[in-house]
Design an enzyme around this catalytic site. Structure first.
Site, short mmCIF file in Angstrom:
data_model
loop_
_atom_site.label_atom_id
_atom_site.label_comp_id
_atom_site.label_asym_id
_atom_site.label_seq_id
_atom_site.Cartn_x
_atom_site.Cartn_y
_atom_site.Cartn_z
N GLN A 69 -8.47 -8.19 -3.77
CA GLN A 69 -7.13 -7.66 -4.07
C GLN A 69 -7.20 -6.26 -4.69
OE1 GLN A 69 -4.12 -8.56 -3.22
NE2 GLN A 69 -4.85 -10.34 -2.08
N SER A 70 -8.19 -5.47 -4.31
CA SER A 70 -8.34 -4.12 -4.85
C SER A 70 -7.17 -3.21 -4.48
CB SER A 70 -9.65 -3.52 -4.32
OG SER A 70 -9.69 -2.13 -4.58
#
Ligand SMILES: *Cc1c(COP(=O)(O)O)cnc(C)c1O
Length: 324
Positions: A74-75
């Site tokens: 989920q960067s």
């Protein structure tokens, strides 16, 4: 030496008062301001845009045709690198920790929408992630491409330059600023602010992304300022990490609710929610006080809320059912 820079975002970002949140935290109505770096524009916005303006400036000057970077699934940085690549006409490969899961929500949905290719690195540590990225770059080169490796989180001395400018915006918007509170991940954001505003004016709330975040901030900030920057001189809280980077804690859950219900301001479970929980702790122990001007950096991250397994809990819980 001059550094090439490519404009990507919409600046300056607004600085907004947050009087109802201030009151709920025990501050005066004019004490708390929110720097809206979630509104940087491109790709859904967030702090990584300011750093990418410098790291991608260098990549373009080097003649790169492909961007490679690393991150958590989920960067936000990976998502914004994908968006910037689309804007600049560059191919993008994201090297992500973990394996292709059942969930493609949040940032992953946007990564795909922006046309990035994903390379899953497995459950590796930072060194393993770096090794996987080096391998991807080698493979791209062998295929005739010209890859540029963007550092983890976009953080380097070069990337931190983006937050020199944010610090200058803050000085202009709020000259009597006492403390800027910011989530501390890979370190470049805090580093740029420290270089612009001084070590004493920045409170970093560690999110648990690095083993030694203070060392990263010193490394990225020191070359950008004549001030002596040392780990001991930095204001960093490490009390909000909880069970680790992606794990929602009780204080962060409360902080998310508080900002949402006092100001209509959505924060995210990994970064900005921790920043507010850290500010709350700093007010409780007296290191941030009423009567001083405090800025909460809203660094973005909203897609991460939709990609977080516990986000669905907020929808179920609401504020109760209205019985009719
Ligand atoms: C990456 C990130 C941060 C932390 O910035 P670093 O420069 O990595 O320390 C804070 N907030 C959000 C929403 C982020 O995505």
């Amino acid at each position: 030496m001059t550094h090439p820079h490519v404009p990507l975002g919409t600046f300056p970002t607004p600085l907004e008062p947050a009087p109802r949140l201030a009151a709920a935290l025990g501050l005066g109505p004019d004490d708390l301001w929110v720097k809206r770096d979630d509104l940087t524009g491109l790709g859904g916005g967030g702090n990584k845009i300011r750093k990418l303006e410098w790291t991608l400036g260098a990549a373009l000057a080097d003649g790169a045709d492909t961007l490679v970077t690393t991150g958590a699934p989920q960067s936000n940085h990976a998502r914004l690198t994908a968006a910037a690549g689309a804007r600049l006409g560059l191919a993008v490969v994201l090297v992500l920790r973990g394996s292709p899961g059942a969930s493609h929500s949040g940032n992953l949905a946007l990564d795909g929408l922006f046309g990035a290719r994903l390379a899953w690195a497995g459950q590796v540590d930072q060194a393993g992630l770096d090794a996987a990225a080096a391998e991807v770059c080698a493979r791209l080169r062998a295929g005739g491409a010209r890859p540029a490796l963007v550092p983890f989180g976009g953080s380097s001395v070069l990337g931190a330059r983006g937050y020199l400018r944010c610090g200058a915006e803050l000085r202009e918007q709020l000259p009597d600023l006492r403390t800027a509170v910011v989530a501390l991940g890979s370190g470049g954001t805090m580093a740029g602010l420290v270089a612009a505003l001084g070590s004493g004016a920045v409170l970093g709330i560690d999110v648990g992304a690095l083993a030694d975040p203070a060392a990263a901030v010193v490394e990225f900030a020191a070359p950008l300022t004549s001030e002596k920057v040392s780990p001991e001189g930095l204001r960093i809280r490490r009390d909000q990490v909880g069970a680790g980077y992606a794990v929602l804690t009780g204080p962060v859950r409360d902080a998310l609710r508080l900002a949402a219900r006092t100001e209509g301001l959505p924060l995210d479970p990994v970064y900005t929610g921790r920043a507010l929980a850290g500010l709350q702790a700093a007010i409780t122990d007296g290191t941030v006080r009423p009567g001083e001007k405090t800025v909460l950096l809203h660094t973005g991250g909203l897609p991460g809320l939709f990609g977080h397994p516990d986000a669905v809990g907020f929808a179920e819980e609401g504020a109760g059912v209205f019985d009719r």
